[in-house]
Scaffold this motif. Structure first.
Motif, PDB file in Angstrom:
ATOM      1  N   SER A   1       0.809  -1.278  -0.029  1.00  0.00           N
ATOM      2  CA  SER A   1      -0.063  -0.026   0.029  1.00  0.00           C
ATOM      3  C   SER A   1       0.911   1.314   0.116  1.00  0.00           C
ATOM      4  CB  SER A   1      -0.834  -0.221   1.216  1.00  0.00           C
ATOM      5  OG  SER A   1      -1.858   0.982   1.317  1.00  0.00           O
ATOM      6  N   THR A   2       0.526   2.202  -0.977  1.00  0.00           N
ATOM      7  CA  THR A   2       1.421   3.183  -1.056  1.00  0.00           C
ATOM      8  C   THR A   2       0.865   4.503  -0.320  1.00  0.00           C
ATOM      9  OG1 THR A   2       0.618   3.972  -3.161  1.00  0.00           O
ATOM     10  CG2 THR A   2       3.038   2.926  -2.788  1.00  0.00           C
ATOM     11  N   THR A   3      -0.494   4.749  -0.563  1.00  0.00           N
ATOM     12  CA  THR A   3      -1.316   6.024   0.054  1.00  0.00           C
ATOM     13  C   THR A   3      -2.181   5.398   1.176  1.00  0.00           C
ATOM     14  OG1 THR A   3      -3.060   5.715  -1.702  1.00  0.00           O
ATOM     15  CG2 THR A   3      -1.001   7.269  -2.128  1.00  0.00           C
ATOM     16  N   GLY A   4      -2.103   4.168   1.571  1.00  0.00           N
ATOM     17  CA  GLY A   4      -2.716   3.771   2.842  1.00  0.00           C
ATOM     18  C   GLY A   4      -4.307   3.044   2.279  1.00  0.00           C
ATOM     19  N   ASN A   5      -4.644   2.977   1.183  1.00  0.00           N
ATOM     20  CA  ASN A   5      -6.172   2.361   1.186  1.00  0.00           C
ATOM     21  C   ASN A   5      -6.170   0.885   1.397  1.00  0.00           C
ATOM     22  OD1 ASN A   5      -6.849   5.023   0.458  1.00  0.00           O
ATOM     23  ND2 ASN A   5      -6.666   4.894  -1.691  1.00  0.00           N
ATOM     24  N   THR A   6      -5.218   0.300   0.826  1.00  0.00           N
ATOM     25  CA  THR A   6      -4.998  -1.145   1.111  1.00  0.00           C
ATOM     26  C   THR A   6      -4.868  -1.329   2.303  1.00  0.00           C
ATOM     27  OG1 THR A   6      -4.475  -1.606  -1.241  1.00  0.00           O
ATOM     28  CG2 THR A   6      -4.228  -3.391   0.305  1.00  0.00           C
TER      29      THR A   6
ATOM     30  N   TYR B   1      -2.585  -2.982  -3.883  1.00  0.00           N
ATOM     31  CA  TYR B   1      -3.139  -1.657  -4.828  1.00  0.00           C
ATOM     32  C   TYR B   1      -2.762  -2.002  -6.039  1.00  0.00           C
ATOM     33  CZ  TYR B   1       1.639   0.067  -4.804  1.00  0.00           C
ATOM     34  OH  TYR B   1       3.070   0.433  -4.918  1.00  0.00           O
ATOM     35  N   THR B   2      -3.098  -1.411  -7.350  1.00  0.00           N
ATOM     36  CA  THR B   2      -2.669  -1.694  -8.592  1.00  0.00           C
ATOM     37  C   THR B   2      -2.146  -0.601  -9.380  1.00  0.00           C
ATOM     38  OG1 THR B   2      -4.527  -3.270  -9.198  1.00  0.00           O
ATOM     39  CG2 THR B   2      -3.935  -2.141 -10.960  1.00  0.00           C
ATOM     40  N   TRP B   3      -1.100  -0.746 -10.030  1.00  0.00           N
ATOM     41  CA  TRP B   3      -0.408   0.259 -10.838  1.00  0.00           C
ATOM     42  C   TRP B   3      -0.642   0.297 -12.162  1.00  0.00           C
ATOM     43  CZ3 TRP B   3       1.057   4.140  -8.353  1.00  0.00           C
ATOM     44  CH2 TRP B   3       2.259   4.680  -8.750  1.00  0.00           C
TER      45      TRP B   3
ATOM     46  N   GLY C   1      -3.232  -1.756 -14.932  1.00  0.00           N
ATOM     47  CA  GLY C   1      -3.678  -3.009 -14.226  1.00  0.00           C
ATOM     48  C   GLY C   1      -2.534  -3.823 -13.896  1.00  0.00           C
TER      49      GLY C   1
ATOM     50  N   SER D   1      -7.160  -2.315  -2.957  1.00  0.00           N
ATOM     51  CA  SER D   1      -7.939  -1.086  -3.493  1.00  0.00           C
ATOM     52  C   SER D   1      -7.218  -0.691  -4.535  1.00  0.00           C
ATOM     53  CB  SER D   1      -7.478   0.152  -2.160  1.00  0.00           C
ATOM     54  OG  SER D   1      -7.871   1.323  -2.836  1.00  0.00           O
TER      55      SER D   1
ATOM     56  N   ASP E   1      -8.744   1.965  -8.175  1.00  0.00           N
ATOM     57  CA  ASP E   1      -9.481   3.021  -8.846  1.00  0.00           C
ATOM     58  C   ASP E   1     -10.149   2.781 -10.019  1.00  0.00           C
ATOM     59  OD1 ASP E   1     -10.159   5.623  -9.586  1.00  0.00           O
ATOM     60  OD2 ASP E   1      -8.444   6.491  -9.375  1.00  0.00           O
TER      61      ASP E   1
ATOM     62  N   PHE F   1      -8.373  -1.106 -15.955  1.00  0.00           N
ATOM     63  CA  PHE F   1      -8.436  -2.429 -15.336  1.00  0.00           C
ATOM     64  C   PHE F   1      -8.372  -2.058 -13.682  1.00  0.00           C
ATOM     65  CE2 PHE F   1      -5.918  -2.716 -19.442  1.00  0.00           C
ATOM     66  CZ  PHE F   1      -6.714  -3.875 -20.221  1.00  0.00           C
TER      67      PHE F   1
ATOM     68  N   GLY G   1      -8.413  -2.631 -10.263  1.00  0.00           N
ATOM     69  CA  GLY G   1      -7.939  -3.611  -9.333  1.00  0.00           C
ATOM     70  C   GLY G   1      -7.103  -4.715 -10.200  1.00  0.00           C
TER      71      GLY G   1
HETATM   72  C1  LIG Z   1       0.362   5.866 -11.606  1.00  0.00           C
HETATM   73  C2  LIG Z   1      -0.997   5.132 -11.144  1.00  0.00           C
HETATM   74  C3  LIG Z   1      -1.525   4.005 -11.880  1.00  0.00           C
HETATM   75  C4  LIG Z   1      -2.680   3.482 -11.337  1.00  0.00           C
HETATM   76  N1  LIG Z   1      -3.165   2.395 -12.177  1.00  0.00           N
HETATM   77  C5  LIG Z   1      -4.512   1.744 -11.698  1.00  0.00           C
HETATM   78  C6  LIG Z   1      -4.835   0.684 -12.493  1.00  0.00           C
HETATM   79  O1  LIG Z   1      -4.656   0.476 -13.703  1.00  0.00           O
HETATM   80  N2  LIG Z   1      -5.852   0.302 -12.034  1.00  0.00           N
HETATM   81  C7  LIG Z   1      -6.508   0.617 -10.691  1.00  0.00           C
HETATM   82  O2  LIG Z   1      -7.590  -0.102 -10.339  1.00  0.00           O
HETATM   83  N3  LIG Z   1      -5.983   1.597 -10.136  1.00  0.00           N
HETATM   84  C8  LIG Z   1      -4.934   2.194 -10.490  1.00  0.00           C
HETATM   85  N4  LIG Z   1      -4.490   3.255  -9.618  1.00  0.00           N
HETATM   86  C9  LIG Z   1      -5.013   3.689  -8.396  1.00  0.00           C
HETATM   87  C10 LIG Z   1      -4.539   2.979  -7.268  1.00  0.00           C
HETATM   88  O3  LIG Z   1      -4.613   1.491  -7.309  1.00  0.00           O
HETATM   89  C11 LIG Z   1      -5.209   3.303  -6.170  1.00  0.00           C
HETATM   90  O4  LIG Z   1      -5.031   4.732  -5.737  1.00  0.00           O
HETATM   91  C12 LIG Z   1      -5.308   2.629  -4.956  1.00  0.00           C
HETATM   92  O5  LIG Z   1      -6.294   3.082  -3.768  1.00  0.00           O
HETATM   93  C13 LIG Z   1      -3.987   2.732  -3.906  1.00  0.00           C
HETATM   94  O6  LIG Z   1      -3.845   1.927  -2.942  1.00  0.00           O
HETATM   95  P1  LIG Z   1      -2.945   2.287  -1.778  1.00  0.00           P
HETATM   96  O7  LIG Z   1      -3.400   3.415  -1.088  1.00  0.00           O
HETATM   97  O8  LIG Z   1      -3.237   0.947  -0.936  1.00  0.00           O
HETATM   98  O9  LIG Z   1      -1.616   2.400  -2.120  1.00  0.00           O
HETATM   99  C14 LIG Z   1      -3.371   3.797 -10.012  1.00  0.00           C
HETATM  100  C15 LIG Z   1      -2.651   4.963  -9.472  1.00  0.00           C
HETATM  101  C16 LIG Z   1      -1.655   5.724  -9.852  1.00  0.00           C
HETATM  102  C17 LIG Z   1      -0.915   6.712  -8.991  1.00  0.00           C
END
Ligand SMILES: Cc1cc2nc3c(=O)[nH]c(=O)nc-3n(C[C@H](O)[C@H](O)[C@H](O)COP(=O)(O)O)c2cc1C
Length: 151
Positions: free
Chosen positions: A10-15, A59-61, A64, A92, A94, A99, A101
């Motif tokens: 988790s980077t921003t705390g949601n997961t 979380y997802t980057w 997807g 978590s 967005d 994609f 999650g």
């Molecule tokens: C550069 C970037 C790319 C992302 N790509 C996706 C994605 O492809 N699919 C998705 O569901 N969320 C994506 N996200 C959203 C994060 O997964 C979402 O903000 C999540 O709540 C972060 O969880 P965390 O707070 O546990 O880190 C992306 C966020 C960033 C900043």
């Protein structure tokens, strides 16, 4: 009492908030929970076999994808025989992204392909968990406890 391993990224705390809701629920039901994060704690794939069940949160980057800090673990999963190990996968994301999650889906498919014993659904939350999502987290773990008792 069961012994559970919670692994999450988790980077921003949601997961992390999802993981915390699940950890509280498990502890309230008298279960032991060991917690590790992919970015700070050393995690070896061998150790996952020592637990009643392993919960994996991510979380997802981009597009997807898996976060980089979970990639090694994801790859190394095939180095152990996980066929009698129970897993549950959540995270978590967005819904803004195509994609939603996607990393949760990737983990779920990976464990499925390797023959792990998977709770037969995943839990995805849109961004920060709201009260209703916290209840979904608790329900998810409740189902995992039932799933474990049916082993
Ligand atoms: C550069 C970037 C790319 C992302 N790509 C996706 C994605 O492809 N699919 C998705 O569901 N969320 C994506 N996200 C959203 C994060 O997964 C979402 O903000 C999540 O709540 C972060 O969880 P965390 O707070 O546990 O880190 C992306 C966020 C960033 C900043």
């Amino acid at each position: 009492m069961g012994r559970y391993l919670m692994l999450y990224a988790s980077t921003t705390g949601n997961t992390e908030l999802m993981a915390e809701a699940m950890i509280s629920f498990l502890k309230d039901r008298g279960q032991e929970v060991i917690v590790k994060t992919f970015d700070f704690d050393p995690i070896s794939v061998e150790e996952i076999l020592d637990y009643h069940a392993v919960l994996i949160g991510t979380y997802t980057w981009d597009d997807g994808s898996l976060p980089y800090e979970v990639e090694d673990f994801y790859e190394e999963l095939e180095d152990v025989d996980i066929r009698s190990q129970t897993f549950a996968v959540f995270g978590s994301g967005d819904t803004f992204y195509e994609f939603f999650g996607g990393a949760v889906d990737l983990f779920y498919e990976r464990i499925h392909e390797l023959g792990g014993r998977l709770l037969p659904f995943k839990l995805k939350v849109d961004l920060e968990p709201k009260d209703e999502d916290v209840r979904r987290c608790e329900d998810f773990v409740d189902k995992l406890l039932q799933f474990c008792s049916n082993e």
